[in-house]
Design a protein around this motif. Structure first.
Motif, PDB file in Angstrom:
ATOM      1  N   UNK A  65       0.819  -1.218   0.000  1.00  0.00           N
ATOM      2  CA  UNK A  65       0.000   0.000   0.000  1.00  0.00           C
ATOM      3  C   UNK A  65       0.848   1.262   0.000  1.00  0.00           C
ATOM      4  N   UNK A  66       2.103   1.169   0.469  1.00  0.00           N
ATOM      5  CA  UNK A  66       2.934   2.360   0.606  1.00  0.00           C
ATOM      6  C   UNK A  66       2.613   3.112   1.885  1.00  0.00           C
ATOM      7  N   UNK A  67       1.707   2.581   2.703  1.00  0.00           N
ATOM      8  CA  UNK A  67       1.311   3.277   3.935  1.00  0.00           C
ATOM      9  C   UNK A  67       2.041   2.680   5.132  1.00  0.00           C
ATOM     10  N   UNK A  68       2.614   3.563   5.960  1.00  0.00           N
ATOM     11  CA  UNK A  68       3.421   3.079   7.078  1.00  0.00           C
ATOM     12  C   UNK A  68       2.836   3.400   8.446  1.00  0.00           C
ATOM     13  N   UNK A  69       2.162   4.544   8.579  1.00  0.00           N
ATOM     14  CA  UNK A  69       1.709   4.942   9.914  1.00  0.00           C
ATOM     15  C   UNK A  69       0.362   4.311  10.251  1.00  0.00           C
ATOM     16  N   UNK A  78      -2.126   5.852  11.637  1.00  0.00           N
ATOM     17  CA  UNK A  78      -3.178   6.766  11.166  1.00  0.00           C
ATOM     18  C   UNK A  78      -3.446   6.568   9.681  1.00  0.00           C
ATOM     19  N   UNK A  79      -2.387   6.263   8.942  1.00  0.00           N
ATOM     20  CA  UNK A  79      -2.540   6.005   7.514  1.00  0.00           C
ATOM     21  C   UNK A  79      -3.397   4.762   7.284  1.00  0.00           C
ATOM     22  N   UNK A 106      -7.032   5.640   7.787  1.00  0.00           N
ATOM     23  CA  UNK A 106      -7.617   6.297   6.619  1.00  0.00           C
ATOM     24  C   UNK A 106      -7.908   5.259   5.527  1.00  0.00           C
ATOM     25  N   UNK A 107      -6.956   4.390   5.296  1.00  0.00           N
ATOM     26  CA  UNK A 107      -7.143   3.352   4.279  1.00  0.00           C
ATOM     27  C   UNK A 107      -8.388   2.520   4.585  1.00  0.00           C
ATOM     28  N   UNK A 140     -10.952   3.213   6.496  1.00  0.00           N
ATOM     29  CA  UNK A 140     -12.202   3.966   6.404  1.00  0.00           C
ATOM     30  C   UNK A 140     -12.598   4.207   4.948  1.00  0.00           C
ATOM     31  N   UNK A 141     -11.611   4.603   4.143  1.00  0.00           N
ATOM     32  CA  UNK A 141     -11.914   4.888   2.730  1.00  0.00           C
ATOM     33  C   UNK A 141     -12.411   3.643   2.012  1.00  0.00           C
TER      34      UNK A 141
END
Lengths: 198, 235
Positions: A174-178, A180-181, A184-185, A187-188
């Motif tokens: 995904x490229x997402x590390x945090x 919080x990120x 967001x993922x 939820x979206x």
């Protein structure tokens, strides 16, 4: 004469660079350049009974005319290292086991050669491509809900080590590390509802 | 001389050419209180006019322009540390007042076209990020920089050591990079693409600037302070 050193074949058009590589490699305790060629055609002319080199160092630009993705087919029995000093397509580079850049220090070059000899099944480690698996999605949701690795391990009946490795793969894809990120993922993508977020 | 990627800036170069070669330096100038409108003045002349330490100014310009550039240790020792800290503080103010504020506004514009629920999610994410950055800057300004000031004044605080700062120099850029991924990959397609691109450009520019900022802290500030600490300990 047999040597304990691993054999290296250099395929590079620049005589200067070839000489520099041979010097660097021959000075080491573990490697020896056995042959060098200016291009792939010259390499192909070597006697077929000659043993394959353990490592091939080749300038990817010399492969431009050969079949697409054919690096491994060309040198099936060797570890293949790219010698890089100009722009190159990333997909092409992925079929190499390691990359040497011309500004690498000699110690870095040798270190790379050593690591390339050490890891025989390196190819499968990167899982950047592709969609998340069901398990990965389940873990992502748990992380987004604020669960700790230990809790996730208990929930999914896997070891903490496995949870961490799943998380690494999720970030790779995904490229997402945090955390919080991840929230967001999730939820979206409607994987969780807002009230479930801590 | 031909343009070459290994060419570093120098004092004799026209200041205008420096900015023409790398436009991001224009946003660095206000942090030195230097104004555009150089005419034909050289970099050295501009530095003299504004009372800026030329070695440090050049170093910053070069760091902003060449990824592989790293100042030699001997050059580091010529830097005016108080000026360096002033520069870092000015950068912090610039980031919060301009860069982050702009991203926040543009993100709002972009989200205005998205579903209400998504708008809330994005705003919450960004305000968390913003707070994290502000905390990080506050820590530097209230703890690290005063410590260095004391050190320069010859008073060593035994309770603190620059290594602690290094350990705390955590990654604040994860969230920014996450935001990029979210905007590029995961926001639904119905959000305005123009607004999306504007936010993205802002994020990329800010990220690059922050990266240079971190390099100045890690590769210039920390090594210098470590040298000063060593000198103190020898006493």
């Amino acid at each position: 004469m047999k040597s304990d050193k691993s054999s290296v074949v250099v395929i590079e058009a620049s005589e200067l660079l070839t000489a520099g590589l041979i010097r660097t490699i021959d000075d080491s305790a573990s490697f020896r350049v056995t042959e060098s060629y200016p291009d792939v055609a010259a390499y192909r002319k070597r006697p077929s009974e000659a043993p394959p080199a353990q490592i091939i160092i080749i300038n990817p630009a010399l492969l431009a005319d050969s079949r697409r993705g054919g690096v491994k087919a060309l040198f099936p029995d060797s570890r293949i290292v790219a010698l890089l000093y100009s722009y190159i397509n990333r997909d092409l580079l992925q079929s190499f086991h390691e990359v040497i850049e011309i500004y690498d220090k000699p110690a870095a070059v040798l270190h790379k050669l050593e690591s390339v000899m050490g890891h025989n099944s390196h190819e499968s480690s990167g899982s950047e491509a592709g969609e998340l698996s069901d398990r990965e999605r389940e873990i992502l949701v748990a992380v987004a809900k604020g669960m700790m690795n230990k809790e996730i391990a208990d929930l999914c009946n896997i070891s903490i080590h496995t949870v961490i490795s799943h998380r690494k793969n999720i970030s790779g894809k995904t490229g997402i590390k945090s955390v919080s990120g991840f929230v967001v993922y999730a939820l979206l993508n409607n994987l969780i509802k807002e009230y479930e977020v801590k | 001389m031909k343009e070459n990627k290994y060419l570093l800036f120098s004092g004799g170069m026209k200041m205008a050419d420096v900015v023409l070669r790398n436009y991001t330096i224009a946003s660095v100038l206000p942090r030195f209180d230097v104004q555009l409108g150089f005419g034909e003045k050289t970099l050295s002349e501009v530095c003299r006019k504004y009372g800026v330490n030329e070695e440090f100014f050049l170093m910053v310009c070069n760091i902003h322009s060449s990824d592989d550039y790293f100042p030699a240790p001997a050059e580091l020792m010529k830097i005016d540390v108080a000026g360096l800290i002033r520069y870092l503080e000015k950068s912090h103010a610039y980031y919060t007042e301009h860069r982050i504020a702009t991203i926040e506004r543009r993100l709002g514009d972009m989200a205005a076209g998205c579903e209400a629920a998504h708008r809330v999610i994005l705003q919450k994410f960004f305000s968390e990020y913003k707070q994290e950055v502000i905390n990080h800057f506050d820590y530097e300004e209230s703890t690290v920089f005063p410590y260095i000031g004391e050190l320069l004044a010859g008073r060593a605080n035994v309770d603190y050591h620059i290594n602690q700062y290094e350990e705390n120099h955590s990654n604040i850029d994860d969230k920014l990079s996450d935001l990029k991924n979210i905007i590029i990959k995961y926001l639904p397609e119905n959000c305005s693409s123009e607004a999306r691109n504007e936010v993205l450009t802002d994020i990329f520019l800010f990220e690059e600037d922050l990266d240079k900022h971190t390099r100045i802290e890690d590769k210039i500030l920390i090594p210098i302070v470590r040298e000063i600490e060593k000198a103190h300990e020898k006493r």
